[in-house]
Design an enzyme around this catalytic site. Sequence first.
Site, PDB file in Angstrom:
ATOM      1  N   ARG A 155      29.167 -65.970   8.516  1.00 51.38           N
ATOM      2  CA  ARG A 155      29.594 -65.470   7.156  1.00 51.38           C
ATOM      3  C   ARG A 155      30.626 -64.386   7.224  1.00 51.38           C
ATOM      4  O   ARG A 155      30.262 -63.251   7.636  1.00 51.38           O
ATOM      5  CB  ARG A 155      28.739 -65.066   6.186  1.00 51.38           C
ATOM      6  N   HIS A 177      27.964 -61.370   1.223  1.00 50.75           N
ATOM      7  CA  HIS A 177      26.719 -62.289   0.421  1.00 50.75           C
ATOM      8  C   HIS A 177      27.715 -62.811  -0.356  1.00 50.75           C
ATOM      9  O   HIS A 177      28.181 -63.957  -0.782  1.00 50.75           O
ATOM     10  CB  HIS A 177      25.184 -62.017   0.802  1.00 50.75           C
ATOM     11  N   TYR A 194      24.870 -52.954   6.721  1.00 50.89           N
ATOM     12  CA  TYR A 194      23.571 -53.653   7.521  1.00 50.89           C
ATOM     13  C   TYR A 194      24.158 -54.333   8.628  1.00 50.89           C
ATOM     14  O   TYR A 194      23.211 -55.271   9.593  1.00 50.89           O
ATOM     15  CB  TYR A 194      22.751 -54.744   6.477  1.00 50.89           C
TER      16      TYR A 194
END
Length: 397
Positions: free
Chosen positions: A290, A294, A303
């Site tokens: 990805r 998200h 993160y």
Amino acid sequence: MTVESTAAPKPRRSAGTKSTAGKRSTRKSPGTEPELVQLLTPEGKRVKTADNAANAAYEKFVADITPDELRGLYRDMVLTRRFDAEATSLQRQGELGLWASLLGQEAAQIGSGRALRDDDYVFPTYREHGVAWCRGVDPTNLLGMFRGVNNGGWDPGGNNFHLYTIVIGSQTLHATGYAMGVAKDGADSAVIAYFGDGASSQGDVAESFTFSAVYNAPVVFFCQNNQWAISEPTEKQTRVPLYQRAQGYGFPGVRVDGNDVLASLAVTRWALERARNGEGPTLVEAYTYRMGAHTTSDDPTKYRADEERESWEAKDPILRLRRYLESANHADEGFFAELETESEALGRRVREAVRAMPDPDHFAIFENVYADGHALVDEERAQFAAYQASFADAGEV
């Protein structure tokens, strides 16, 4: 926007940050590749069967692919990415409530989507915009749902493409039940269920594996392992590669290079053929990445490290196929120029369609909560009406 930038745009720096790299000592180093089925390298070279014996069983499913079909796959990926980029921009400008981008996952979706027959049935999550494209769903219908003006906007029976499923993993149960029905009807069609690595931890997915195996259901479980379930890396959810989970349920699993559209097409065709021949379910793990957030409510800088993202930029699925088309003389500059024009036209059409959509009904949330109405809902509706009226009183609406 050029076709090159449409095909492989440079992600913003906000997609990652180096300051977080030290927080993931268990994270594998960038560039480390697992064993997987790959037919097209990141450099755009066809993988020879002699160099990878594991590919032999799948190579035959794309052995006769034509240059025209290859150009079609490239077109699908480019237009899907253009649509996705436009949707992200529209959300940032307040036209959509939310958007889940597929950036980086085009090959997995287009490859698997083009492996399907018209009579096969698809159960998606909420990120399968490329599969929706392959099934003939108008992209603007997808945006209507994220704008809040419809619940999907398309007839699932018309495209054999179910409405988007927001509840994580539940569509795998729906797919399994549908596939069991297909088998009882004696049809030779197949069913495919899409989900992500995060959903693989849901109990619904485990139940789906159990029922599909016991009843030999003609279903393909297509897991797009994009490495991150929102902010949780895959290794925090499993101690074995995801495709190996199928062994415990008694059916095969295979890991495919999800950035390789040819391999994704071949492996999915193989799995669908098994289903149609009465050989039961298959788990396909499309190993991909990805590239963006998200959803547009997510901040991956908290993160994810730049080094990891940059290692995957070199494996961009669209650039990979373009390199092959050029090296094999399957496409010329005229093709890419025409596609650039078509891409920009799609972006304009999507933007105009969304801006022509009505605003969502602010009071629809209060309808059909209870069959016979409820005093508390009536009170909440009145309070919300007063809140909305306050803006008009202030001259802001």
